[in-house]
Design a protein around this motif. Structure first.
Motif, PDB file in Angstrom:
ATOM      1  N   TYR A  90       9.387 -14.696 -11.523  1.00 23.59           N
ATOM      2  CA  TYR A  90       8.669 -13.610 -12.205  1.00 23.59           C
ATOM      3  C   TYR A  90       7.220 -13.500 -11.747  1.00 23.59           C
ATOM      4  O   TYR A  90       6.675 -12.406 -11.656  1.00 23.59           O
ATOM      5  N   GLY A  91       6.579 -14.605 -11.467  1.00 23.41           N
ATOM      6  CA  GLY A  91       5.191 -14.566 -11.009  1.00 23.41           C
ATOM      7  C   GLY A  91       5.054 -13.875  -9.664  1.00 23.41           C
ATOM      8  O   GLY A  91       4.146 -13.067  -9.453  1.00 23.41           O
ATOM      9  N   ALA A  92       5.980 -14.161  -8.754  1.00 22.14           N
ATOM     10  CA  ALA A  92       5.945 -13.525  -7.433  1.00 22.14           C
ATOM     11  C   ALA A  92       6.198 -12.026  -7.556  1.00 22.14           C
ATOM     12  O   ALA A  92       5.564 -11.218  -6.865  1.00 22.14           O
ATOM     13  N   MET A 116       4.120  -6.567  -7.401  1.00 21.31           N
ATOM     14  CA  MET A 116       4.002  -5.269  -8.060  1.00 21.31           C
ATOM     15  C   MET A 116       2.531  -4.848  -8.176  1.00 21.31           C
ATOM     16  O   MET A 116       2.193  -3.689  -7.917  1.00 21.31           O
ATOM     17  N   LEU A 117       1.671  -5.767  -8.562  1.00 25.61           N
ATOM     18  CA  LEU A 117       0.255  -5.430  -8.703  1.00 25.61           C
ATOM     19  C   LEU A 117      -0.377  -5.081  -7.358  1.00 25.61           C
ATOM     20  O   LEU A 117      -1.190  -4.151  -7.268  1.00 25.61           O
ATOM     21  N   LEU A 118      -0.002  -5.800  -6.306  1.00 24.42           N
ATOM     22  CA  LEU A 118      -0.522  -5.508  -4.981  1.00 24.42           C
ATOM     23  C   LEU A 118      -0.055  -4.138  -4.502  1.00 24.42           C
ATOM     24  O   LEU A 118      -0.850  -3.345  -3.984  1.00 24.42           O
ATOM     25  N   SER A 119       1.217  -3.831  -4.689  1.00 21.82           N
ATOM     26  CA  SER A 119       1.718  -2.529  -4.255  1.00 21.82           C
ATOM     27  C   SER A 119       1.110  -1.400  -5.077  1.00 21.82           C
ATOM     28  O   SER A 119       0.833  -0.320  -4.553  1.00 21.82           O
ATOM     29  N   TYR A 136      -1.053   1.660  -3.521  1.00 20.48           N
ATOM     30  CA  TYR A 136      -0.672   3.040  -3.816  1.00 20.48           C
ATOM     31  C   TYR A 136      -1.870   3.810  -4.374  1.00 20.48           C
ATOM     32  O   TYR A 136      -2.082   4.969  -4.039  1.00 20.48           O
ATOM     33  N   GLY A 137      -2.678   3.153  -5.202  1.00 20.59           N
ATOM     34  CA  GLY A 137      -3.889   3.779  -5.726  1.00 20.59           C
ATOM     35  C   GLY A 137      -4.873   4.118  -4.615  1.00 20.59           C
ATOM     36  O   GLY A 137      -5.506   5.181  -4.631  1.00 20.59           O
TER      37      GLY A 137
END
Length: 70
Positions: free
Chosen positions: A24-26, A31-34, A38-39
């Motif tokens: 889950y941590g990975a 997800m946060l990096l992507s 995207y932002g």
């Protein structure tokens, strides 16, 4: 239960599924990096649309399609 050959064989139980909790941590980091990347992409598209209004309509359409395809 009968197999295709007609002999009676006991059915085996399905293999045990390992826990996904250690991954889950990975997944969260990925997800946060992507989401951050995207932002950045959206911000670049916004800046392009505001700063380069004199570009041809075809070029602006191409930039919008490329940004939307991401």
């Amino acid at each position: 239960m009968l197999s295709a050959s007609g002999s009676s064989l006991p059915l085996s139980s399905p293999p045990a599924v390992s826990s996904l909790a250690p991954t889950y941590g990975a997944v969260l980091i990925g997800m946060l990096l992507s989401l951050a990347l995207y932002g950045v992409t959206l911000h670049q598209g916004y800046r392009y649309s505001r700063l380069y209004r004199t570009d041809s309509s075809l070029l602006q359409l191409y930039a919008f399609i490329v940004m939307y395809a991401q």
